[in-house]
Motif scaffolding. Sequence first.
Motif, PDB file in Angstrom:
ATOM      1  N   GLU A 209      77.585 111.485   1.959  1.00 38.80           N
ATOM      2  CA  GLU A 209      78.858 112.194   1.798  1.00 38.80           C
ATOM      3  C   GLU A 209      79.070 112.648   0.359  1.00 38.80           C
ATOM      4  OE1 GLU A 209      81.278 113.170   3.799  1.00 38.80           O
ATOM      5  OE2 GLU A 209      80.416 112.419   5.672  1.00 38.80           O
ATOM      6  N   LEU A 210      78.779 111.764  -0.584  1.00 44.91           N
ATOM      7  CA  LEU A 210      78.997 112.084  -1.997  1.00 44.91           C
ATOM      8  C   LEU A 210      78.089 113.216  -2.457  1.00 44.91           C
ATOM      9  CD1 LEU A 210      80.528 111.307  -4.575  1.00 44.91           C
ATOM     10  CD2 LEU A 210      78.696 109.683  -5.091  1.00 44.91           C
ATOM     11  N   GLU A 213      79.045 116.568  -0.820  1.00 43.99           N
ATOM     12  CA  GLU A 213      80.211 117.184  -1.456  1.00 43.99           C
ATOM     13  C   GLU A 213      79.833 117.810  -2.791  1.00 43.99           C
ATOM     14  OE1 GLU A 213      83.151 117.738  -0.276  1.00 43.99           O
ATOM     15  OE2 GLU A 213      82.732 116.740   1.629  1.00 43.99           O
ATOM     16  N   ARG A 214      78.942 117.130  -3.537  1.00 46.68           N
ATOM     17  CA  ARG A 214      78.488 117.687  -4.823  1.00 46.68           C
ATOM     18  C   ARG A 214      77.762 119.006  -4.608  1.00 46.68           C
ATOM     19  NH1 ARG A 214      74.468 118.773  -7.876  1.00 46.68           N
ATOM     20  NH2 ARG A 214      73.033 118.295  -6.173  1.00 46.68           N
ATOM     21  N   LEU A 216      78.043 121.085  -2.051  1.00 48.54           N
ATOM     22  CA  LEU A 216      78.980 122.111  -1.611  1.00 48.54           C
ATOM     23  C   LEU A 216      79.799 122.653  -2.785  1.00 48.54           C
ATOM     24  CD1 LEU A 216      80.254 120.488   1.713  1.00 48.54           C
ATOM     25  CD2 LEU A 216      78.830 122.538   1.492  1.00 48.54           C
ATOM     26  N   ALA A 217      80.197 121.748  -3.686  1.00 48.19           N
ATOM     27  CA  ALA A 217      80.968 122.171  -4.858  1.00 48.19           C
ATOM     28  C   ALA A 217      80.126 123.082  -5.748  1.00 48.19           C
ATOM     29  CB  ALA A 217      81.446 120.948  -5.637  1.00 48.19           C
TER      30      ALA A 217
END
Length: 232
Positions: A209-210, A213-214, A216-217
């Motif tokens: 998940e972490l 998200e990185r 995607l950012a």
Amino acid sequence: MKKLIQGLLDFQRHGLPAYRATFARLAHGQSPDCLFIACSDSRVVPNLFVSTHPGDLFVMRNVGNMVPPSDSAGLSLSDRSEAAALEFSLLNLPVEDVVVCGHSGCGAMKAVLAGYNDQKTPNLSSWLDIGRPALAAMANTKVGEGLPPADRLSQLNVLQQLEHLRSYPLVRERLEAGTLRLHGWWFDIGHARVHVYRADLERFIPIDELEGERMLAELGAKSANDSNSSAA
């Protein structure tokens, strides 16, 4: 074959209604934005583990997820099927990302590691030559440390095939223009988990998940920068 026929009938009875509109739309053309290069291994199913639908991925699969390098003019130095898929996807589709995805327990990497060269299979023996440069890199890198030798070689092979992709002038031009991104992935079959190569860490790490998200950012930031550049 029995399983294929039964599966086809099951799809027609239960799956097709949900996809009827999708296939009707796709009959007019495709617009995938990612070329996904994977192994032919039956356990590696890209559309399953990235939860994509028909039309989302342009997939190229072969033994060992490999891409022969090109000469200075862009002509493949070995089998040309992979180069043809690369050219088609970059010149005819809105492809902005290319993923090379290796996997654990890869038979091709086990064969390369064992020095496979069987006269009964001249095509396979010749094809495996494309992955042999990764073998030489094992002594000079920490990538994949702690993994079984074949799995470590599989990760290094992903990086080697990314280098082969960069040998194509068409790829280099797009990289320099910022209109193409190359990604190295590795699928751990036993844990059903995909790892991504992080150049800053010099290793493959799980896309949890972490990390997701990185990633995607990072993509979002690039899209914003591209929009600002276009506006300017």
